[in-house]
Design a protein around this motif. Sequence first.
Motif, PDB file in Angstrom:
ATOM      1  N   VAL A   1       2.895 -14.513  -5.599  1.00 31.90           N
ATOM      2  CA  VAL A   1       3.848 -13.680  -5.281  1.00 31.90           C
ATOM      3  C   VAL A   1       4.218 -13.713  -7.042  1.00 31.90           C
ATOM      4  CG1 VAL A   1       6.221 -14.322  -4.942  1.00 31.90           C
ATOM      5  CG2 VAL A   1       4.768 -15.268  -3.450  1.00 31.90           C
ATOM      6  N   SER A   2       3.755 -13.910  -8.116  1.00 31.02           N
ATOM      7  CA  SER A   2       4.465 -13.682  -8.878  1.00 31.02           C
ATOM      8  C   SER A   2       3.361 -12.239  -9.365  1.00 31.02           C
ATOM      9  CB  SER A   2       4.464 -14.534 -10.016  1.00 31.02           C
ATOM     10  OG  SER A   2       5.060 -13.753 -11.723  1.00 31.02           O
ATOM     11  N   LYS A   3       2.481 -12.323  -9.563  1.00 31.32           N
ATOM     12  CA  LYS A   3       1.119 -11.342  -9.414  1.00 31.32           C
ATOM     13  C   LYS A   3       1.521 -10.435  -9.213  1.00 31.32           C
ATOM     14  CE  LYS A   3      -3.582 -10.109  -9.660  1.00 31.32           C
ATOM     15  NZ  LYS A   3      -5.221 -10.931  -9.051  1.00 31.32           N
ATOM     16  N   PHE A   4       1.957 -10.857  -7.408  1.00 33.09           N
ATOM     17  CA  PHE A   4       2.648  -9.041  -6.617  1.00 33.09           C
ATOM     18  C   PHE A   4       3.651  -9.072  -6.557  1.00 33.09           C
ATOM     19  CE2 PHE A   4      -1.286 -10.563  -4.130  1.00 33.09           C
ATOM     20  CZ  PHE A   4      -2.363  -9.507  -3.774  1.00 33.09           C
ATOM     21  N   THR A   5       4.250  -9.783  -7.357  1.00 32.82           N
ATOM     22  CA  THR A   5       5.325  -8.630  -7.117  1.00 32.82           C
ATOM     23  C   THR A   5       5.301  -7.614  -8.319  1.00 32.82           C
ATOM     24  OG1 THR A   5       6.932 -10.751  -7.374  1.00 32.82           O
ATOM     25  CG2 THR A   5       7.893  -8.360  -8.721  1.00 32.82           C
ATOM     26  N   GLU A   6       4.616  -7.330  -9.374  1.00 35.58           N
ATOM     27  CA  GLU A   6       4.385  -6.791 -10.103  1.00 35.58           C
ATOM     28  C   GLU A   6       3.311  -4.911  -9.568  1.00 35.58           C
ATOM     29  OE1 GLU A   6       2.146  -5.329 -14.231  1.00 35.58           O
ATOM     30  OE2 GLU A   6       2.557  -7.757 -13.912  1.00 35.58           O
ATOM     31  N   ILE A   7       2.665  -5.896  -9.283  1.00 40.15           N
ATOM     32  CA  ILE A   7       1.506  -4.936  -8.392  1.00 40.15           C
ATOM     33  C   ILE A   7       2.613  -4.098  -6.867  1.00 40.15           C
ATOM     34  CG2 ILE A   7      -0.291  -4.856  -6.725  1.00 40.15           C
ATOM     35  CD1 ILE A   7      -1.546  -6.657  -7.290  1.00 40.15           C
ATOM     36  N   THR A   8       3.238  -4.897  -5.958  1.00 38.76           N
ATOM     37  CA  THR A   8       3.831  -4.055  -5.705  1.00 38.76           C
ATOM     38  C   THR A   8       5.483  -2.490  -5.590  1.00 38.76           C
ATOM     39  OG1 THR A   8       3.794  -6.004  -3.923  1.00 38.76           O
ATOM     40  CG2 THR A   8       6.193  -4.556  -3.402  1.00 38.76           C
ATOM     41  N   GLN A   9       5.420  -3.714  -6.852  1.00 39.73           N
ATOM     42  CA  GLN A   9       7.113  -2.545  -7.982  1.00 39.73           C
ATOM     43  C   GLN A   9       6.153  -1.675  -8.216  1.00 39.73           C
ATOM     44  OE1 GLN A   9       8.890  -3.866 -11.344  1.00 39.73           O
ATOM     45  NE2 GLN A   9      10.592  -2.874 -10.918  1.00 39.73           N
ATOM     46  N   ARG A  10       5.027  -1.682  -9.216  1.00 42.31           N
ATOM     47  CA  ARG A  10       3.743  -0.552  -9.063  1.00 42.31           C
ATOM     48  C   ARG A  10       3.619   0.383  -7.949  1.00 42.31           C
ATOM     49  NH1 ARG A  10       0.719  -2.950 -11.874  1.00 42.31           N
ATOM     50  NH2 ARG A  10      -1.446  -3.113 -10.052  1.00 42.31           N
ATOM     51  N   SER A  11       3.264  -0.164  -7.033  1.00 42.92           N
ATOM     52  CA  SER A  11       3.017   0.130  -5.561  1.00 42.92           C
ATOM     53  C   SER A  11       3.664   0.979  -5.299  1.00 42.92           C
ATOM     54  CB  SER A  11       2.011  -0.465  -4.730  1.00 42.92           C
ATOM     55  OG  SER A  11       1.166  -1.382  -5.342  1.00 42.92           O
ATOM     56  N   LEU A  12       5.103   0.902  -5.514  1.00 40.22           N
ATOM     57  CA  LEU A  12       6.167   1.490  -4.414  1.00 40.22           C
ATOM     58  C   LEU A  12       6.414   2.858  -5.371  1.00 40.22           C
ATOM     59  CD1 LEU A  12       8.520  -1.133  -3.711  1.00 40.22           C
ATOM     60  CD2 LEU A  12       7.388   0.440  -2.412  1.00 40.22           C
ATOM     61  N   LYS A  13       6.472   2.613  -6.989  1.00 46.58           N
ATOM     62  CA  LYS A  13       6.870   4.105  -7.933  1.00 46.58           C
ATOM     63  C   LYS A  13       5.306   5.019  -7.654  1.00 46.58           C
ATOM     64  CE  LYS A  13       9.104   1.656 -11.136  1.00 46.58           C
ATOM     65  NZ  LYS A  13       9.584   1.178 -12.413  1.00 46.58           N
ATOM     66  N   GLU A  14       4.081   4.157  -7.830  1.00 47.88           N
ATOM     67  CA  GLU A  14       3.377   5.603  -7.196  1.00 47.88           C
ATOM     68  C   GLU A  14       3.047   6.395  -5.900  1.00 47.88           C
ATOM     69  OE1 GLU A  14      -0.638   3.589  -7.818  1.00 47.88           O
ATOM     70  OE2 GLU A  14       0.030   3.130 -10.094  1.00 47.88           O
ATOM     71  N   PHE A  15       3.264   5.280  -4.789  1.00 43.04           N
ATOM     72  CA  PHE A  15       3.998   5.869  -3.499  1.00 43.04           C
ATOM     73  C   PHE A  15       5.000   7.516  -3.438  1.00 43.04           C
ATOM     74  CE2 PHE A  15       6.273   6.264   0.238  1.00 43.04           C
ATOM     75  CZ  PHE A  15       5.585   6.601   1.157  1.00 43.04           C
ATOM     76  N   ILE A  16       6.186   6.697  -4.257  1.00 40.26           N
ATOM     77  CA  ILE A  16       6.983   8.052  -4.869  1.00 40.26           C
ATOM     78  C   ILE A  16       6.403   8.955  -5.478  1.00 40.26           C
ATOM     79  CG2 ILE A  16       9.097   8.606  -6.033  1.00 40.26           C
ATOM     80  CD1 ILE A  16       9.920   5.534  -4.805  1.00 40.26           C
ATOM     81  N   ASN A  17       5.876   8.759  -6.614  1.00 41.43           N
ATOM     82  CA  ASN A  17       5.278   9.884  -7.688  1.00 41.43           C
ATOM     83  C   ASN A  17       4.366  10.702  -6.793  1.00 41.43           C
ATOM     84  OD1 ASN A  17       7.337   8.417  -9.226  1.00 41.43           O
ATOM     85  ND2 ASN A  17       4.896   7.780 -10.168  1.00 41.43           N
ATOM     86  N   ASP A  18       3.193  10.153  -5.707  1.00 39.52           N
ATOM     87  CA  ASP A  18       2.400  10.916  -5.275  1.00 39.52           C
ATOM     88  C   ASP A  18       3.423  11.961  -3.887  1.00 39.52           C
ATOM     89  OD1 ASP A  18       0.306   9.679  -6.826  1.00 39.52           O
ATOM     90  OD2 ASP A  18      -0.044   8.203  -4.607  1.00 39.52           O
ATOM     91  N   ARG A  19       4.417  11.401  -3.187  1.00 32.49           N
ATOM     92  CA  ARG A  19       4.298  12.051  -2.065  1.00 32.49           C
ATOM     93  C   ARG A  19       5.578  13.024  -3.188  1.00 32.49           C
ATOM     94  NH1 ARG A  19      10.018  11.023   0.726  1.00 32.49           N
ATOM     95  NH2 ARG A  19       9.685  12.006   2.905  1.00 32.49           N
ATOM     96  N   ILE A  20       6.112  12.696  -4.424  1.00 38.34           N
ATOM     97  CA  ILE A  20       6.399  14.254  -4.895  1.00 38.34           C
ATOM     98  C   ILE A  20       5.404  15.622  -5.068  1.00 38.34           C
ATOM     99  CG2 ILE A  20       7.747  15.490  -7.017  1.00 38.34           C
ATOM    100  CD1 ILE A  20       9.387  12.258  -6.650  1.00 38.34           C
ATOM    101  N   THR A  21       4.641  15.456  -5.563  1.00 38.53           N
ATOM    102  CA  THR A  21       3.065  15.550  -6.280  1.00 38.53           C
ATOM    103  C   THR A  21       2.233  16.337  -4.685  1.00 38.53           C
ATOM    104  OG1 THR A  21       2.791  14.498  -8.153  1.00 38.53           O
ATOM    105  CG2 THR A  21       1.264  15.747  -7.708  1.00 38.53           C
ATOM    106  N   ASP A  22       2.524  15.756  -3.155  1.00 37.08           N
ATOM    107  CA  ASP A  22       2.235  16.343  -2.315  1.00 37.08           C
ATOM    108  C   ASP A  22       3.053  17.217  -2.627  1.00 37.08           C
ATOM    109  OD1 ASP A  22      -0.109  15.084  -2.046  1.00 37.08           O
ATOM    110  OD2 ASP A  22       0.645  13.081  -0.677  1.00 37.08           O
ATOM    111  N   ARG A  23       4.202  17.823  -2.075  1.00 36.48           N
ATOM    112  CA  ARG A  23       5.380  18.125  -1.132  1.00 36.48           C
ATOM    113  C   ARG A  23       5.544  19.394  -2.311  1.00 36.48           C
ATOM    114  NH1 ARG A  23       9.355  17.080   2.302  1.00 36.48           N
ATOM    115  NH2 ARG A  23       9.628  14.856   3.051  1.00 36.48           N
TER     116      ARG A  23
END
Length: 210
Positions: A47-69
């Motif tokens: 869970v500790s390992k995936f906490t960092e992965i989840t946080q990074r994934s969320l930020k990348e998702f938002i970044n990708d959404r902004i770029t796509d728009r």
Amino acid sequence: MADFAKNLLYTREIKRLMAKQLISPSPEFVKFFTSQVYTGRLTESVVSKFTEITQRSLKEFINDRITDRLKSAIDLPDNTTTVSQFTEEQNETEAEPENEFVVTDQEMEGLYIVKAILREIADISHLKFKATKNYFGINFDGKVSKTVCRLWFKSSRKFIGIIDADGKEAKKAISQLDEIYGIAEILKDRAKYLTQNISKQSKTVELSES
């Protein structure tokens, strides 16, 4: 009317919780996603390992959404400023004396439109402007690094420029100020990206059923 008010409060509270998870994902939030991609046992270390992965994934998702728009609404290849160029312009702009350039009525009206668009998703009291020789920048807390958009109104052809997640500026030509509303969602995404790491003390909304 009462139901509408309740729904509005619920919506705001859920948005607040989502913003909180983006900054610091809870174990339950992390486990929800981890259980769908990881078949092993969800130990504390996993869970500790995936906490960092989840946080990074969320930020990348938002970044990708902004770029796509931006790509779908603005012609990026023809009207793009590179990351290094934007960084250099930041340094130059931050060194300019305050109030050196005249602010036009159109630029102020553009600022009011941007404030109206962002009012529902950000604290617009933090929105400031920076007048330069070539453009009118709208940012958070007076920081060029937190620029929401730039209004290029100094010439006969007018543009609105937005900085994407990669630091590139995309310009969209406009003939009248009302056209800014046409990229409202892009402006909101940019504002969310800029404020996602700002830790704010939020008051919990207490809801009661009547």
